[in-house]
Design a protein around this motif. Structure first.
Motif, PDB file in Angstrom:
ATOM      1  N   HIS A   1       0.845  -1.195   0.000  1.00 46.08           N
ATOM      2  CA  HIS A   1       0.000   0.000   0.000  1.00 46.08           C
ATOM      3  C   HIS A   1       0.880   1.244   0.000  1.00 46.08           C
ATOM      4  O   HIS A   1       2.028   1.217   0.439  1.00 46.08           O
ATOM      5  CB  HIS A   1      -0.969   0.013   1.195  1.00 46.08           C
ATOM      6  N   ASP A   2       0.330   2.315  -0.529  1.00 45.78           N
ATOM      7  CA  ASP A   2       1.011   3.603  -0.589  1.00 45.78           C
ATOM      8  C   ASP A   2       0.953   4.213   0.808  1.00 45.78           C
ATOM      9  O   ASP A   2      -0.127   4.395   1.374  1.00 45.78           O
ATOM     10  CB  ASP A   2       0.289   4.495  -1.607  1.00 45.78           C
TER      11      ASP A   2
ATOM     12  N   ASP B   1      -1.187   7.312   0.930  1.00 44.96           N
ATOM     13  CA  ASP B   1      -2.597   7.106   0.588  1.00 44.96           C
ATOM     14  C   ASP B   1      -2.914   5.617   0.703  1.00 44.96           C
ATOM     15  O   ASP B   1      -2.890   4.892  -0.294  1.00 44.96           O
ATOM     16  CB  ASP B   1      -2.881   7.614  -0.826  1.00 44.96           C
TER      17      ASP B   1
ATOM     18  N   ARG C   1      -4.641   3.323  -1.823  1.00 44.54           N
ATOM     19  CA  ARG C   1      -3.946   2.823  -3.028  1.00 44.54           C
ATOM     20  C   ARG C   1      -3.214   1.555  -2.637  1.00 44.54           C
ATOM     21  O   ARG C   1      -2.300   1.569  -1.829  1.00 44.54           O
ATOM     22  CB  ARG C   1      -2.966   3.870  -3.560  1.00 44.54           C
ATOM     23  N   ARG C   2      -3.651   0.452  -3.228  1.00 42.89           N
ATOM     24  CA  ARG C   2      -3.125  -0.857  -2.862  1.00 42.89           C
ATOM     25  C   ARG C   2      -2.637  -1.585  -4.104  1.00 42.89           C
ATOM     26  O   ARG C   2      -3.001  -1.258  -5.211  1.00 42.89           O
ATOM     27  CB  ARG C   2      -4.195  -1.660  -2.155  1.00 42.89           C
TER      28      ARG C   2
ATOM     29  N   TRP D   1       5.933   2.953  -0.932  1.00 34.76           N
ATOM     30  CA  TRP D   1       4.985   1.853  -0.817  1.00 34.76           C
ATOM     31  C   TRP D   1       5.506   0.875   0.223  1.00 34.76           C
ATOM     32  O   TRP D   1       6.694   0.581   0.265  1.00 34.76           O
ATOM     33  CB  TRP D   1       4.793   1.155  -2.159  1.00 34.76           C
TER      34      TRP D   1
END
Length: 100
Positions: A14-15, A18, A21-22, A75
């Motif tokens: 994941h980010d 954020d 966002r995966r 990430w």
């Protein structure tokens, strides 16, 4: 001699800026078991991350086919959710549904 096969390790990512966002980072290489595959994937990731942070070239594939490329800064790997199993070539003519 131990049974060495090609394995795939799928690690959710994941980010960090954020978390919505995966994605998935996939590692492949030769191992004796799913546990050994997971260990090797983590080792090559750690080595790549150290190199990347030091501004060095990320090591390429190792003799056992394990390597880490395409690392995304920012990430985060979710190693506790990683899954390892035998790799199945999606282009193999022996898999069900294959047509020429």
């Amino acid at each position: 001699m131990p049974n060495r096969e090609f394995y795939e390790v799928d690690v959710p990512i994941h980010d960090s800026t954020d978390p919505a966002r995966r994605g998935l980072h996939v590692f492949t290489g030769v191992a004796e078991s799913p546990a050994a595959a997971l260990r090797r994937a983590h080792e090559v990731y750690d080595a790549a991350l150290v190199a990347q942070r030091a501004g060095l070239e990320v090591p390429g594939k190792q003799p056992d086919s394990w390597g880490a490329s395409g690392l995304r800064p920012g990430w985060e790997m979710e190693w506790t959710a990683a899954k390892a199993g035998r790799w199945h070539n999606p282009l193999s003519c022996t898999r069900s549904g294959f047509e020429l």
